[in-house]
Design a protein around this motif. Structure first.
Motif, PDB file in Angstrom:
ATOM      1  N   THR A  65      73.888  50.462  35.094  1.00 12.57           N
ATOM      2  CA  THR A  65      74.237  51.283  36.255  1.00 12.57           C
ATOM      3  C   THR A  65      73.405  50.893  37.469  1.00 12.57           C
ATOM      4  O   THR A  65      73.920  50.800  38.596  1.00 12.57           O
ATOM      5  CB  THR A  65      74.023  52.774  35.936  1.00 12.57           C
ATOM      6  OG1 THR A  65      74.847  53.145  34.826  1.00 12.57           O
ATOM      7  CG2 THR A  65      74.382  53.645  37.133  1.00 12.57           C
ATOM      8  N   GLN A  69      74.864  49.609  41.120  1.00 14.44           N
ATOM      9  CA  GLN A  69      74.475  50.236  42.382  1.00 14.44           C
ATOM     10  C   GLN A  69      73.833  49.221  43.323  1.00 14.44           C
ATOM     11  O   GLN A  69      74.103  49.213  44.531  1.00 14.44           O
ATOM     12  CB  GLN A  69      73.523  51.398  42.104  1.00 14.44           C
ATOM     13  CG  GLN A  69      74.176  52.552  41.363  1.00 14.44           C
ATOM     14  CD  GLN A  69      73.195  53.670  41.057  1.00 14.44           C
ATOM     15  OE1 GLN A  69      72.009  53.573  41.363  1.00 14.44           O
ATOM     16  NE2 GLN A  69      73.689  54.736  40.444  1.00 14.44           N
ATOM     17  N   SER A 143      79.115  56.993  49.273  1.00 16.86           N
ATOM     18  CA  SER A 143      78.934  57.963  48.200  1.00 16.86           C
ATOM     19  C   SER A 143      77.613  57.719  47.482  1.00 16.86           C
ATOM     20  O   SER A 143      76.869  58.654  47.177  1.00 16.86           O
ATOM     21  CB  SER A 143      80.098  57.868  47.209  1.00 16.86           C
ATOM     22  OG  SER A 143      79.948  58.813  46.169  1.00 16.86           O
ATOM     23  N   LEU A 144      77.298  56.461  47.229  1.00 14.21           N
ATOM     24  CA  LEU A 144      76.051  56.099  46.556  1.00 14.21           C
ATOM     25  C   LEU A 144      74.836  56.490  47.390  1.00 14.21           C
ATOM     26  O   LEU A 144      73.853  57.022  46.869  1.00 14.21           O
ATOM     27  CB  LEU A 144      76.042  54.593  46.282  1.00 14.21           C
ATOM     28  CG  LEU A 144      74.746  53.975  45.753  1.00 14.21           C
ATOM     29  CD1 LEU A 144      74.338  54.630  44.444  1.00 14.21           C
ATOM     30  CD2 LEU A 144      74.923  52.470  45.573  1.00 14.21           C
ATOM     31  N   ARG A 147      75.929  60.838  48.676  1.00 12.22           N
ATOM     32  CA  ARG A 147      76.505  61.914  47.882  1.00 12.22           C
ATOM     33  C   ARG A 147      76.318  61.675  46.382  1.00 12.22           C
ATOM     34  O   ARG A 147      75.237  61.882  45.856  1.00 12.22           O
ATOM     35  CB  ARG A 147      77.992  62.082  48.247  1.00 12.22           C
ATOM     36  CG  ARG A 147      78.198  62.761  49.606  1.00 12.22           C
ATOM     37  CD  ARG A 147      79.644  62.724  50.033  1.00 12.22           C
ATOM     38  NE  ARG A 147      80.084  61.374  50.342  1.00 12.22           N
ATOM     39  CZ  ARG A 147      79.894  60.792  51.540  1.00 12.22           C
ATOM     40  NH1 ARG A 147      79.275  61.437  52.502  1.00 12.22           N
ATOM     41  NH2 ARG A 147      80.322  59.569  51.761  1.00 12.22           N
ATOM     42  N   ILE A 148      77.356  61.251  45.697  1.00 10.21           N
ATOM     43  CA  ILE A 148      77.295  61.067  44.247  1.00 10.21           C
ATOM     44  C   ILE A 148      77.115  59.587  43.926  1.00 10.21           C
ATOM     45  O   ILE A 148      77.944  58.763  44.314  1.00 10.21           O
ATOM     46  CB  ILE A 148      78.584  61.579  43.566  1.00 10.21           C
ATOM     47  CG1 ILE A 148      78.875  63.018  43.991  1.00 10.21           C
ATOM     48  CG2 ILE A 148      78.453  61.468  42.048  1.00 10.21           C
ATOM     49  CD1 ILE A 148      77.785  64.002  43.641  1.00 10.21           C
ATOM     50  N   PRO A 149      76.049  59.201  43.213  1.00  9.83           N
ATOM     51  CA  PRO A 149      75.849  57.782  42.896  1.00  9.83           C
ATOM     52  C   PRO A 149      76.866  57.280  41.878  1.00  9.83           C
ATOM     53  O   PRO A 149      77.381  58.046  41.060  1.00  9.83           O
ATOM     54  CB  PRO A 149      74.427  57.751  42.324  1.00  9.83           C
ATOM     55  CG  PRO A 149      74.228  59.116  41.748  1.00  9.83           C
ATOM     56  CD  PRO A 149      74.962  60.045  42.678  1.00  9.83           C
ATOM     57  N   TYR A 151      78.220  55.656  38.568  1.00 11.57           N
ATOM     58  CA  TYR A 151      77.677  55.805  37.226  1.00 11.57           C
ATOM     59  C   TYR A 151      78.642  55.234  36.199  1.00 11.57           C
ATOM     60  O   TYR A 151      79.806  54.972  36.490  1.00 11.57           O
ATOM     61  CB  TYR A 151      77.401  57.276  36.910  1.00 11.57           C
ATOM     62  CG  TYR A 151      78.659  58.107  36.722  1.00 11.57           C
ATOM     63  CD1 TYR A 151      79.161  58.380  35.453  1.00 11.57           C
ATOM     64  CD2 TYR A 151      79.354  58.605  37.820  1.00 11.57           C
ATOM     65  CE1 TYR A 151      80.313  59.122  35.277  1.00 11.57           C
ATOM     66  CE2 TYR A 151      80.506  59.353  37.661  1.00 11.57           C
ATOM     67  CZ  TYR A 151      80.985  59.614  36.393  1.00 11.57           C
ATOM     68  OH  TYR A 151      82.131  60.342  36.228  1.00 11.57           O
ATOM     69  N   SER A 186      85.044  56.955  40.930  1.00 11.49           N
ATOM     70  CA  SER A 186      83.900  57.498  41.646  1.00 11.49           C
ATOM     71  C   SER A 186      84.328  58.666  42.512  1.00 11.49           C
ATOM     72  O   SER A 186      85.476  58.779  42.923  1.00 11.49           O
ATOM     73  CB  SER A 186      83.280  56.415  42.532  1.00 11.49           C
ATOM     74  OG  SER A 186      82.296  56.954  43.365  1.00 11.49           O
ATOM     75  N   CYS A 187      83.375  59.542  42.790  1.00  8.73           N
ATOM     76  CA  CYS A 187      83.638  60.669  43.685  1.00  8.73           C
ATOM     77  C   CYS A 187      83.669  60.124  45.103  1.00  8.73           C
ATOM     78  O   CYS A 187      82.681  60.148  45.817  1.00  8.73           O
ATOM     79  CB  CYS A 187      82.551  61.726  43.531  1.00  8.73           C
ATOM     80  SG  CYS A 187      82.815  63.199  44.508  1.00  8.73           S
ATOM     81  N   ARG A 188      84.805  59.593  45.491  1.00  7.34           N
ATOM     82  CA  ARG A 188      84.922  58.911  46.771  1.00  7.34           C
ATOM     83  C   ARG A 188      85.206  59.909  47.883  1.00  7.34           C
ATOM     84  O   ARG A 188      86.086  60.756  47.765  1.00  7.34           O
ATOM     85  CB  ARG A 188      86.049  57.886  46.699  1.00  7.34           C
ATOM     86  CG  ARG A 188      86.178  57.025  47.933  1.00  7.34           C
ATOM     87  CD  ARG A 188      87.352  56.088  47.781  1.00  7.34           C
ATOM     88  NE  ARG A 188      87.193  55.239  46.632  1.00  7.34           N
ATOM     89  CZ  ARG A 188      88.211  54.669  46.003  1.00  7.34           C
ATOM     90  NH1 ARG A 188      89.439  54.880  46.397  1.00  7.34           N
ATOM     91  NH2 ARG A 188      88.000  53.897  44.971  1.00  7.34           N
TER      92      ARG A 188
END
Length: 200
Positions: A65, A69, A143-144, A147-149, A151, A186-188
């Motif tokens: 991961t 990233q 997002s990374l 917000r949300i990385p 994963y 991903s939480c885009r």
């Protein structure tokens, strides 16, 4: 991939630059990022090879991961470094004849002074790929960073077994073969949420 990386990096390192800043962004920015990205890809496939059919331990997943990233952040950074190299070497100035500020440098359509310095052919090339940049690079990077990385899920439960467990009130022991790797989205963020980065 490694040969292409070596050839591209060699061309940037061997070039004679007009400015110290242009040289810095090319050699210590863009070229270093390329090396990091290549190594990141290697590590992901070393940690999680495609033929893997067992659930890896948590540290292995976290290591992979981290590499994903790092790849995304450095891919975004490469485009920013290329923009800075161009601005420094051209050089590109604003309408008042002054140097561009950090928020005025980038390859995106909002960086009008930079875009105006490109040929029509290159602008057309960038416009054709802007949708890819927005959806598959900028969205993941933002997002990374904010917000949300990104994963990797530890495993997924096969649809067949998932139905049997939800329809029964009794606890079901899941065989190891039912826990397999799968993809996730991903939480885009939406375009309205995106920060005004260099590619905006």
């Amino acid at each position: 991939m490694h040969r292409q990386f070596a050839d591209l990096r060699a061309r940037f390192l061997a070039r004679k630059y007009r400015t110290e800043r242009g040289h810095e962004f090319a050699c210590y920015g863009f070229s270093r990022r390329l090396g990091t990205m290549v190594r990141a890809i290697d590590v992901v496939f070393e940690k999680l090879p495609p033929e893997l059919d067992t659930i890896p331990d948590r540290d292995t997943v976290v290591d992979a991961t981290l590499m994903i990233q790092a790849f995304v952040l450095n891919a975004f950074g490469c485009l920013d470094n290329l923009a800075w190299i161009w601005v420094c070497e051209k050089p590109v100035l604003n309408a008042r004849g002054k140097e561009l500020g950090p928020l005025e440098v980038g390859l995106g359509p909002k960086r009008r002074d930079v875009r105006a310095s490109f040929s029509k052919e290159f602008v057309a090339y960038l416009e054709k790929r802007q949708d890819w940049v927005d959806k598959h690079l900028k969205g993941f990077r933002d997002s990374l960073a904010h917000r949300i990385p990104l994963y990797i899920p530890p495993y997924i439960v096969s649809p067949r077994l998932s139905k049997s467990t939800t329809s029964s009130k009794k606890p079901v022991e899941m065989p190891s073969e039912s826990l397999t790797w799968g993809s996730t989205t991903s939480c885009r963020p939406s375009s309205a949420d995106w920060a005004s980065g260099g590619l905006g």
